[in-house]
Design a protein around this motif. Sequence first.
Motif, mmCIF file in Angstrom:
data_model
loop_
_atom_site.group_PDB
_atom_site.id
_atom_site.type_symbol
_atom_site.label_atom_id
_atom_site.label_comp_id
_atom_site.label_asym_id
_atom_site.label_seq_id
_atom_site.Cartn_x
_atom_site.Cartn_y
_atom_site.Cartn_z
ATOM 1 N N ALA A 30 0.833 -1.209 0.000
ATOM 2 C CA ALA A 30 0.000 0.000 0.000
ATOM 3 C C ALA A 30 0.865 1.256 0.000
ATOM 4 C CB ALA A 30 -0.937 -0.010 1.212
ATOM 5 N N LEU A 31 1.969 1.240 0.770
ATOM 6 C CA LEU A 31 2.871 2.394 0.790
ATOM 7 C C LEU A 31 3.514 2.623 -0.573
ATOM 8 C CD1 LEU A 31 4.707 1.883 4.205
ATOM 9 C CD2 LEU A 31 3.115 3.726 3.651
ATOM 10 N N ILE A 32 3.911 1.552 -1.231
ATOM 11 C CA ILE A 32 4.536 1.666 -2.545
ATOM 12 C C ILE A 32 3.543 2.252 -3.549
ATOM 13 C CG2 ILE A 32 5.500 0.341 -4.473
ATOM 14 C CD1 ILE A 32 6.590 -1.591 -2.229
ATOM 15 N N ALA A 33 2.317 1.743 -3.530
ATOM 16 C CA ALA A 33 1.294 2.266 -4.441
ATOM 17 C C ALA A 33 1.027 3.740 -4.160
ATOM 18 C CB ALA A 33 0.005 1.450 -4.303
ATOM 19 N N ARG A 34 1.004 4.095 -2.897
ATOM 20 C CA ARG A 34 0.767 5.497 -2.519
ATOM 21 C C ARG A 34 1.905 6.384 -3.010
ATOM 22 N NH1 ARG A 34 -1.691 7.369 3.170
ATOM 23 N NH2 ARG A 34 -1.003 9.554 3.226
ATOM 24 N N ALA A 35 3.148 5.906 -2.843
ATOM 25 C CA ALA A 35 4.310 6.694 -3.310
ATOM 26 C C ALA A 35 4.265 6.884 -4.815
ATOM 27 C CB ALA A 35 5.601 6.005 -2.892
ATOM 28 N N ARG A 36 3.825 5.867 -5.540
ATOM 29 C CA ARG A 36 3.757 5.978 -7.001
ATOM 30 C C ARG A 36 2.736 7.027 -7.446
ATOM 31 N NH1 ARG A 36 6.878 2.297 -9.402
ATOM 32 N NH2 ARG A 36 7.135 0.193 -8.539
ATOM 33 N N ASP A 70 8.715 -7.708 -5.933
ATOM 34 C CA ASP A 70 8.062 -7.575 -7.232
ATOM 35 C C ASP A 70 7.364 -6.231 -7.395
ATOM 36 O OD1 ASP A 70 4.787 -8.352 -6.708
ATOM 37 O OD2 ASP A 70 6.229 -8.900 -5.175
ATOM 38 N N ALA A 71 7.078 -5.539 -6.295
ATOM 39 C CA ALA A 71 6.321 -4.287 -6.353
ATOM 40 C C ALA A 71 7.208 -3.068 -6.576
ATOM 41 C CB ALA A 71 5.510 -4.103 -5.064
ATOM 42 N N VAL A 72 8.549 -3.215 -6.442
ATOM 43 C CA VAL A 72 9.451 -2.086 -6.663
ATOM 44 C C VAL A 72 10.199 -2.298 -7.973
ATOM 45 C CG1 VAL A 72 9.679 -1.629 -4.196
ATOM 46 C CG2 VAL A 72 11.333 -3.147 -5.316
ATOM 47 N N ASP A 73 10.914 -1.279 -8.390
ATOM 48 C CA ASP A 73 11.616 -1.326 -9.676
ATOM 49 C C ASP A 73 13.050 -1.812 -9.552
ATOM 50 O OD1 ASP A 73 9.478 0.044 -11.360
ATOM 51 O OD2 ASP A 73 9.786 1.481 -9.750
ATOM 52 N N TYR A 74 13.656 -1.588 -8.398
ATOM 53 C CA TYR A 74 15.027 -2.007 -8.137
ATOM 54 C C TYR A 74 15.086 -2.698 -6.785
ATOM 55 C CZ TYR A 74 16.558 0.939 -12.012
ATOM 56 O OH TYR A 74 16.737 1.497 -13.252
ATOM 57 N N ILE A 75 15.785 -3.825 -6.745
ATOM 58 C CA ILE A 75 16.057 -4.515 -5.492
ATOM 59 C C ILE A 75 17.185 -3.767 -4.793
ATOM 60 C CG2 ILE A 75 16.943 -6.644 -4.463
ATOM 61 C CD1 ILE A 75 15.657 -8.126 -6.871
ATOM 62 N N GLY A 76 16.913 -3.234 -3.620
ATOM 63 C CA GLY A 76 17.908 -2.442 -2.908
ATOM 64 C C GLY A 76 18.497 -3.214 -1.735
ATOM 65 N N LEU A 77 19.813 -3.300 -1.679
ATOM 66 C CA LEU A 77 20.509 -4.003 -0.599
ATOM 67 C C LEU A 77 21.494 -3.077 0.081
ATOM 68 C CD1 LEU A 77 21.527 -6.465 1.013
ATOM 69 C CD2 LEU A 77 22.974 -7.044 -0.957
ATOM 70 N N ASN A 78 21.362 -2.938 1.389
ATOM 71 C CA ASN A 78 22.412 -2.327 2.201
ATOM 72 C C ASN A 78 23.398 -3.448 2.522
ATOM 73 O OD1 ASN A 78 20.927 -0.014 2.039
ATOM 74 N ND2 ASN A 78 20.443 0.123 4.222
ATOM 75 N N ASN A 79 24.432 -3.543 1.727
ATOM 76 C CA ASN A 79 25.284 -4.725 1.714
ATOM 77 C C ASN A 79 26.382 -4.629 2.767
ATOM 78 O OD1 ASN A 79 26.707 -7.009 1.174
ATOM 79 N ND2 ASN A 79 27.438 -6.382 -0.835
ATOM 80 N N TYR A 80 26.072 -5.163 3.941
ATOM 81 C CA TYR A 80 27.071 -5.299 4.987
ATOM 82 C C TYR A 80 27.258 -6.773 5.350
ATOM 83 C CZ TYR A 80 26.311 -0.273 5.360
ATOM 84 O OH TYR A 80 26.190 1.074 5.074
#
Length: 335
Positions: free
Chosen positions: A180-186, A210-220
């Motif tokens: 719901a937050l992702i849809a609202r941001a769009r 699947d709902a975002v455009d890029y998979i984001g990783l804080n890679n630690y």
Amino acid sequence: MLRRSLLHAAAAAPLSSPLSSPLFAAPGQPARTGFRRGVNFTAERPDIYGTAGARENLAKLLDYGVNSIAVVPYGFSPSDAPTVRLPGERSWESDSGVRDVATEARRLGLRVLMKPHIWVRGGFPGKLHYASPTDRAAWFAEYAKFLDHYARMAQEVGAEMFAVGNEFVQLSKYETEWRALIARARGIFKGPITYAAVQGEEFETLRFWDAVDYIGLNNYYPLPDTLDCTPVLRKVETVQKRYRKPVLFTECGYASVRTPHREPWDSSRREVYFEDQARCYEALLKTFYQQPWMAGFYWWKLGSNGRGGETDFSHSPYRKPAMDVLARYYRSKKR
């Protein structure tokens, strides 16, 4: 997104393709997609966002091949109440300061990832958890207003990308609320969207990639003493192959101490040692830089005050051998 059809057409091109247009567009129009040679450009005293010093240090990033920055404003959530508070104008990341640094970045030709964070006592939002459904619903309602604020700002300043969350290890399990937050941001921001997950279980089991455009990783992810990144590569590839989305390291980094690879998130040790930080940069970049699904790196962190140098033990690579490693890859223009 990015006037949907245009972005999808650009995203369908190979991620390694060179840009054929300027890195920034008119206000309100996100930049075209492409490989992000980025850093997290965080507000640090005394040259906080909106100051001449911050603008000067931002311009210096161009010398190292940087073409993208993450702008990182902080909101605040107490661990004992389901509230979210926006920063005020006296904050290091005031609205006027965030607009100033984003506008200056775009003037310089840099892409902007708007990546708002939530600060809790101790700094890690992953410990936020509300067992009561009522409290949880109240927090998500507050957080939605927080996101609305920065989504509007991202759209106004022409940011290329927007992050809807960062390291909510406990709260990111609530899939329905995040969709719901992702849809609202769009509905507010017309460019691509990501979420910045912490390494480990959150990144590997998140259900709304699947709902975002890029998979984001804080890679630690920790590394062995050999600095072999292959096990981390396999973990990232598993998620990427499942969702078939490009991957961004929305954060990655190592402190300027001995063996920072064992606990890459740790910056509490004060024994300054540069060589291991540089070796870790080399290992991570060598492993991931040419992966066809890799969309870019945002190293943590280069502060707006230009902090770095021979007495600095923090994650900053500035004026250290790690920055030379970073510049060698970024200036190569191979991505």
